[in-house]
Scaffold this active site. Structure first.
Site, PDB file in Angstrom:
ATOM      1  N   ASP A  10     -14.687  75.283  22.188  1.00 34.97           N
ATOM      2  CA  ASP A  10     -13.930  76.380  20.999  1.00 34.97           C
ATOM      3  C   ASP A  10     -13.027  77.074  21.648  1.00 34.97           C
ATOM      4  O   ASP A  10     -13.060  77.197  22.857  1.00 34.97           O
ATOM      5  CB  ASP A  10     -15.039  76.972  20.149  1.00 34.97           C
ATOM      6  CG  ASP A  10     -14.483  77.899  19.148  1.00 34.97           C
ATOM      7  OD1 ASP A  10     -13.483  77.318  18.574  1.00 34.97           O
ATOM      8  OD2 ASP A  10     -14.815  78.962  18.941  1.00 34.97           O
ATOM      9  N   SER A  11     -12.300  77.578  20.853  1.00 34.71           N
ATOM     10  CA  SER A  11     -11.257  78.647  21.368  1.00 34.71           C
ATOM     11  C   SER A  11     -11.855  80.079  21.907  1.00 34.71           C
ATOM     12  O   SER A  11     -11.417  80.858  22.250  1.00 34.71           O
ATOM     13  CB  SER A  11     -10.162  79.069  20.169  1.00 34.71           C
ATOM     14  OG  SER A  11     -10.867  79.789  19.252  1.00 34.71           O
ATOM     15  N   CYS A  73     -14.645  73.474  16.863  1.00 35.23           N
ATOM     16  CA  CYS A  73     -13.514  74.425  16.324  1.00 35.23           C
ATOM     17  C   CYS A  73     -12.702  73.609  15.331  1.00 35.23           C
ATOM     18  O   CYS A  73     -12.248  72.314  15.509  1.00 35.23           O
ATOM     19  CB  CYS A  73     -12.523  74.586  17.552  1.00 35.23           C
ATOM     20  SG  CYS A  73     -10.961  75.387  17.304  1.00 35.23           S
ATOM     21  N   GLU A 151     -13.901  88.000  18.381  1.00 34.26           N
ATOM     22  CA  GLU A 151     -13.902  87.898  19.843  1.00 34.26           C
ATOM     23  C   GLU A 151     -14.066  89.141  20.477  1.00 34.26           C
ATOM     24  O   GLU A 151     -14.390  89.081  21.715  1.00 34.26           O
ATOM     25  CB  GLU A 151     -12.494  87.107  20.311  1.00 34.26           C
ATOM     26  CG  GLU A 151     -12.312  85.704  20.051  1.00 34.26           C
ATOM     27  CD  GLU A 151     -13.239  84.998  20.752  1.00 34.26           C
ATOM     28  OE1 GLU A 151     -13.395  85.463  22.205  1.00 34.26           O
ATOM     29  OE2 GLU A 151     -13.914  83.878  20.326  1.00 34.26           O
ATOM     30  N   CYS A 183     -13.744  77.711   9.686  1.00 36.15           N
ATOM     31  CA  CYS A 183     -13.485  78.235  11.061  1.00 36.15           C
ATOM     32  C   CYS A 183     -14.849  78.523  11.648  1.00 36.15           C
ATOM     33  O   CYS A 183     -15.806  79.289  11.051  1.00 36.15           O
ATOM     34  CB  CYS A 183     -12.639  79.407  11.114  1.00 36.15           C
ATOM     35  SG  CYS A 183     -12.446  80.219  12.755  1.00 36.15           S
ATOM     36  N   HIS A 185     -15.871  80.616  13.913  1.00 36.59           N
ATOM     37  CA  HIS A 185     -16.252  81.779  14.028  1.00 36.59           C
ATOM     38  C   HIS A 185     -16.747  82.663  12.643  1.00 36.59           C
ATOM     39  O   HIS A 185     -17.509  83.654  12.857  1.00 36.59           O
ATOM     40  CB  HIS A 185     -15.016  82.673  14.494  1.00 36.59           C
ATOM     41  CG  HIS A 185     -14.351  82.475  15.752  1.00 36.59           C
ATOM     42  ND1 HIS A 185     -13.856  81.292  16.289  1.00 36.59           N
ATOM     43  CD2 HIS A 185     -14.294  83.322  16.769  1.00 36.59           C
ATOM     44  CE1 HIS A 185     -13.902  81.407  17.421  1.00 36.59           C
ATOM     45  NE2 HIS A 185     -13.787  82.710  17.929  1.00 36.59           N
TER      46      HIS A 185
END
Ligand code: DGL
Length: 262
Positions: A10-11, A73, A151, A183, A185
């Site tokens: 994932d990012s 992601c 993040e 998403c 996240h």
């Protein structure tokens, strides 16, 4: 082959929401997770850049011997999975916003999708939306700023709550009864979103569907781990270890978190 790990990328830390679902369903599978936090967010970047990060991440996981890759992601899946599948010789599992179940079950005929700009502007998303939701109102909302806040570990900050109120408010004004989290996240913000929408609105994400699909594909290729002893889990990040560790709690002795500059 069957005792090799499943790879995830994932990012950043968000894809761990998918890792948790897969690990719960397949507790004997070894895993390797890559958090490309240094390059987050992917959502604001071009398709070419997202593809080059996705190739780099895949190569990292394949060098560590992964037998299957979960692209944890939505942004990388919707912009790069087709190319990854044609370039590499392992099965890939992707994740897309769960438009279909939301569109099928909505009673108000209005659903909201909270996702990144990269996902909402992708060809794959447009096609899926046209296929399953052309008969209803779809409120597409970019969650600008949310990935950066997650993040940096600011899940409960005033800023996060303020942004969510603004984004969800746009959806509620159009009477959406389903909110799709597009998403990986965002599942970490479900308690905060619930506070805003109350019990009348259903929040859905695709984590469980991804876990089931991973199990199906491993079983189809006879790649499920036959060794039923304790599984090991390695997490690599090129960002801060602290945020990844906190988001992964509760940690177990089988989970190893490491910084690496990839
Ligand atoms: N977790 C990624 C996704 O599912 C976040 C995208 C980003 O880095 O902007 O889309």
């Amino acid at each position: 082959m069957s005792n090799q790990p499943i790879g995830f990328f994932d990012s950043g830390v968000g894809g761990t929401s998918i890792w948790k679902e897969v690990h719960q369903l397949l507790p004997f599978e070894h895993t390797i997770y890559l958090a490309d936090s240094k390059n987050a967010p992917y959502g604001e970047k071009s398709k070419e850049t997202i593809l080059s990060y996705s190739i780099k991440n895949t190569e990292f996981l394949l060098n560590k011997g992964c037998k299957l890759i979960v692209v944890a992601c939505n942004t990388a899946t919707t912009n790069a999975i087709k190319e990854l599948r044609s370039m590499f010789d392992v099965p890939f599992i992707g994740i897309e916003p769960a438009i279909k179940p939301a569109a099928l079950n909505s009673k108000t005929n209005a659903i909201g999708i909270l996702a990144t700009k990269g996902t909402l502007s992708s060809e794959l998303f447009t096609r899926t939306s046209e296929k399953f939701a052309s008969h209803i109102t779809v409120v597409e909302q970019v969650g600008e700023g949310l990935v950066e806040l997650i993040e940096s570990g600011k899940l409960n900050s005033t800023e996060t709550k303020k942004l969510l109120k603004k984004y969800i408010g746009t959806m509620l004004a159009l009477k959406t009864d389903y909110i799709v989290l597009g998403c990986t996240h965002y599942p970490y913000l479900i308690p905060q979103i619930k506070e805003i929408v109350g019990p009348e609105v259903t929040i859905i994400d695709s984590g469980n569907a991804v876990a089931l699909q991973t199990k199906n594909i491993l079983s189809q290729y006879s790649m499920l781990n036959s060794d039923k002893t304790k599984s090991r889990h390695h997490f690599f990040t090129n960002g801060t270890i602290d945020v990844l560790s906190t988001i992964l709690e509760p940690l177990t002795p089988e989970m190893l978190i490491k910084y690496e500059d990839f």
